[in-house]
Design a protein around this motif. Structure first.
Motif, PDB file in Angstrom:
ATOM      1  N   ALA A   1      -8.630  -0.972  14.050  1.00 64.37           N
ATOM      2  CA  ALA A   1      -9.520   0.184  14.231  1.00 64.37           C
ATOM      3  C   ALA A   1     -10.174   0.565  12.904  1.00 64.37           C
ATOM      4  N   ARG A   2      -9.402   0.485  11.805  1.00 66.68           N
ATOM      5  CA  ARG A   2      -9.975   0.777  10.478  1.00 66.68           C
ATOM      6  C   ARG A   2     -11.012  -0.284  10.108  1.00 66.68           C
ATOM      7  N   ALA A   3     -10.748  -1.533  10.468  1.00 68.10           N
ATOM      8  CA  ALA A   3     -11.721  -2.593  10.205  1.00 68.10           C
ATOM      9  C   ALA A   3     -12.999  -2.370  11.006  1.00 68.10           C
ATOM     10  N   ALA A   4     -12.839  -1.960  12.257  1.00 72.66           N
ATOM     11  CA  ALA A   4     -14.022  -1.697  13.100  1.00 72.66           C
ATOM     12  C   ALA A   4     -14.869  -0.579  12.517  1.00 72.66           C
ATOM     13  N   ASP A   5     -14.218   0.388  11.863  1.00 72.60           N
ATOM     14  CA  ASP A   5     -14.949   1.504  11.264  1.00 72.60           C
ATOM     15  C   ASP A   5     -15.936   1.037  10.198  1.00 72.60           C
ATOM     16  N   VAL A   6     -15.669  -0.121   9.580  1.00 76.10           N
ATOM     17  CA  VAL A   6     -16.566  -0.627   8.535  1.00 76.10           C
ATOM     18  C   VAL A   6     -17.338  -1.860   9.012  1.00 76.10           C
ATOM     19  N   GLY A   7     -17.333  -2.088  10.325  1.00 77.63           N
ATOM     20  CA  GLY A   7     -18.136  -3.170  10.892  1.00 77.63           C
ATOM     21  C   GLY A   7     -17.538  -4.550  10.775  1.00 77.63           C
ATOM     22  N   LEU A   8     -16.218  -4.631  10.635  1.00 79.01           N
ATOM     23  CA  LEU A   8     -15.552  -5.931  10.500  1.00 79.01           C
ATOM     24  C   LEU A   8     -14.842  -6.279  11.792  1.00 79.01           C
TER      25      LEU A   8
ATOM     26  N   ALA B   1     -14.688 -12.460  10.039  1.00 78.51           N
ATOM     27  CA  ALA B   1     -13.752 -11.773  10.930  1.00 78.51           C
ATOM     28  C   ALA B   1     -12.427 -11.622  10.202  1.00 78.51           C
ATOM     29  N   ALA B   2     -11.518 -10.868  10.834  1.00 77.57           N
ATOM     30  CA  ALA B   2     -10.213 -10.632  10.231  1.00 77.57           C
ATOM     31  C   ALA B   2      -9.140 -10.625  11.304  1.00 77.57           C
ATOM     32  N   ARG B   3      -7.896 -10.818  10.859  1.00 79.97           N
ATOM     33  CA  ARG B   3      -6.728 -10.651  11.702  1.00 79.97           C
ATOM     34  C   ARG B   3      -5.780  -9.698  10.986  1.00 79.97           C
ATOM     35  N   ALA B   4      -5.299  -8.703  11.707  1.00 79.97           N
ATOM     36  CA  ALA B   4      -4.393  -7.708  11.124  1.00 79.97           C
ATOM     37  C   ALA B   4      -2.963  -8.008  11.539  1.00 79.97           C
ATOM     38  N   VAL B   5      -2.039  -7.853  10.590  1.00 82.80           N
ATOM     39  CA  VAL B   5      -0.625  -8.154  10.841  1.00 82.80           C
ATOM     40  C   VAL B   5       0.225  -6.937  10.484  1.00 82.80           C
TER      41      VAL B   5
ATOM     42  N   PHE C   1     -10.609  -0.026   1.413  1.00 79.77           N
ATOM     43  CA  PHE C   1     -10.315  -1.363   0.899  1.00 79.77           C
ATOM     44  C   PHE C   1     -11.192  -2.418   1.564  1.00 79.77           C
ATOM     45  N   LEU C   2     -11.370  -2.308   2.877  1.00 82.67           N
ATOM     46  CA  LEU C   2     -12.074  -3.344   3.633  1.00 82.67           C
ATOM     47  C   LEU C   2     -13.597  -3.245   3.523  1.00 82.67           C
ATOM     48  N   ARG C   3     -14.098  -2.047   3.283  1.00 81.53           N
ATOM     49  CA  ARG C   3     -15.557  -1.840   3.309  1.00 81.53           C
ATOM     50  C   ARG C   3     -16.315  -2.823   2.401  1.00 81.53           C
ATOM     51  N   PRO C   4     -15.919  -3.013   1.137  1.00 81.25           N
ATOM     52  CA  PRO C   4     -16.680  -3.942   0.291  1.00 81.25           C
ATOM     53  C   PRO C   4     -16.603  -5.390   0.785  1.00 81.25           C
ATOM     54  N   LEU C   5     -15.504  -5.740   1.463  1.00 81.19           N
ATOM     55  CA  LEU C   5     -15.307  -7.120   1.921  1.00 81.19           C
ATOM     56  C   LEU C   5     -16.014  -7.414   3.233  1.00 81.19           C
ATOM     57  N   ALA C   6     -16.339  -6.361   3.983  1.00 84.15           N
ATOM     58  CA  ALA C   6     -16.850  -6.550   5.341  1.00 84.15           C
ATOM     59  C   ALA C   6     -18.144  -7.347   5.380  1.00 84.15           C
ATOM     60  N   ARG C   7     -18.981  -7.224   4.359  1.00 82.34           N
ATOM     61  CA  ARG C   7     -20.263  -7.927   4.378  1.00 82.34           C
ATOM     62  C   ARG C   7     -20.106  -9.420   4.143  1.00 82.34           C
TER      63      ARG C   7
END
Length: 432
Positions: free
Chosen positions: A383-390, A364-368, A354-360
């Motif tokens: 950790a999932r966000a970090a996997d896609v460079g976010l 930054a992001a905040r997870a809740v 889900f996050l991969r297309p948005l990462a570019r």
């Protein structure tokens, strides 16, 4: 601030397990005991698919109501109140009516096994059967073939784009998922088909051929083309230049055009929904938490002048792609606002996908967390966000995430809250 507990929802959840157990036997048994209300409905449009189901339902309701028709609508899940699932002749079902119908369903069921969604579906059909209407639009809960709604006898079926979701129940092969969705097709009943991958299109075509179903497919029997003012819809018998719909995003042109294709088939079934009603419906359609720009409320008021707060309940890879397309549009503005995400996701979803297309596009992001559901902890989501460079930070709740972003970036920004309809519902409660 915890999410508001809906007393009607609390009651149903207490009495009936929220587990998912696909199959029609329990639903059919209860409906038969109730006098088969599902066979006493007005003409039904049955809607399946992975993405865009709810939007299609919203467009159909708006267009039919603009033509003067009374429309029953059954959708799921709800965002804030359980009543949102059941709209009777254009109005959300009243608390007292819903309470009485649920009581009746429980008494008739006689404590036999039945799930949350099954008894909710039976209650909806019972409510619909008792109030006159001209049309019923029924959204599948999950899959299609074994979904509790698949007891209706529709005049029209519709399948929106099929992708990967609910793989724990529908399988992780697109062919299998498409077969479940195509399970709503009925012998000789026409079906409108939205944009599909080749694999899904092939599965649908094979099932349609087996059942002698006339298909009206995007890109085959009808087409949609974006225009400067909106979009053009074309079929062999109809050509319409239409304004952009009220719902935001390039994907909404597909959803709106799919609704027009459905209206064209309903016209063949003697529904008088003219071009003016279609246009009015495009302007009046309302479907919260689908690229919804929040314009007022305490969360919006917390933003610095010029900031924007957007809300979307999308939670799979295709939704991430659709949101990224809108982020690309925002990035081309003359003075684009920096984009930040706040997200929470269930563990049954592919967070990285889900996050991969948005990462570019997101800085930054905040997870809740999502309380009361099997969800990623904020740390796991990061950790999932970090996997896609976010770049991602953990927050205890929506309010803390918003405060943290505002402290980090005091200048105007665009914040997109996304990843789950449960998160979206909490935002709408917090925002009043």
């Amino acid at each position: 601030m915890p999410a508001m507990i809906d007393p009607l929802l609390e009651r149903v959840m207490r009495l009936h397990p929220r587990l998912i157990d696909l199959g029609l036997e329990r639903t059919e048994r209860l409906l038969t005991a109730l006098g088969s209300p599902h066979l006493k409905l007005p003409p039904v449009v049955h809607v399946a698919g992975t993405n865009g189901k709810g939007s299609l339902v919203a467009y159909l309701r708006a267009m039919a109501e603009a033509a003067g028709y009374r429309v029953h609508v059954y959708t799921s899940p709800h965002l804030v109140r359980f009543n949102e699932r059941i709209r009777v002749a254009g109005r959300l079902i009243e608390d007292a009516t819903l309470d009485a119908i649920l009581t009746e369903c429980e008494e008739v069921n006689e404590e036999k096994p039945i799930t949350f969604f099954e008894i909710t579906t039976a209650a909806a059909f019972l409510a619909f059967a008792r109030v006159p209407a001209d049309l019923a639009v029924v959204e599948v809960g999950m899959g299609g073939r074994q979904d509790s709604t698949n007891v209706v006898a529709p005049v029209l079926s519709a399948i929106t784009p099929i992708g990967y979701d609910h793989t724990g129940f529908l399988g992780d092969k697109l062919e299998g998922i498409a077969a479940e969705k195509a399970g709503i097709l009925k012998h000789a009943v026409p079906a409108v088909i939205g944009r599909q991958r080749a694999v899904s299109a092939g599965v649908i075509a094979a099932e349609a051929a087996r059942l002698a179903v006339p298909l009206f497919r995007m890109g085959r029997e009808w087409r949609v083309t974006p225009t400067a003012a909106g979009f053009r819809y074309e079929s062999d018998l109809l050509g319409l230049d239409l304004p952009a719909p009220a719902l935001v995003g390039a994907h909404q042109l597909d959803n709106a055009a799919t609704a027009v294709a459905c209206i064209e088939r309903l016209r063949a079934a003697q529904f008088r929904i003219d071009d003016a009603a279609i246009t009015k419906g495009l302007a009046s359609v309302d479907w919260p938490a689908r690229l919804q720009k929040l314009s007022r409320g305490p969360l919006v008021e917390a933003l610095p002048p010029g900031g924007e707060l957007w809300l979307d309940g999308g939670h799979n890879e295709d939704c991430g792609i659709a949101l990224a397309r809108q982020a690309a549009v925002w990035a081309k503005e003359p003075a684009p606002l920096p984009l930040y995400l706040i997200f929470g996701m269930l563990t049954t979803k592919d967070a990285a996908g889900f996050l991969r297309p948005l990462a570019r596009y997101a800085r930054a992001a905040r997870a809740v967390p999502i309380e009361g559901h099997a969800a990623y902890t904020p740390q796991e989501a990061c950790a999932r966000a970090a996997d896609v460079g976010l770049d991602c930070g953990a927050a205890n709740d929506i309010g803390a995430a918003l405060e943290d972003l505002l402290a980090t970036q005091p200048a105007p920004m665009r914040i997109l809250i996304c990843g789950s309809l449960y998160v979206a519902g909490e935002v709408l409660v917090r925002n009043g």
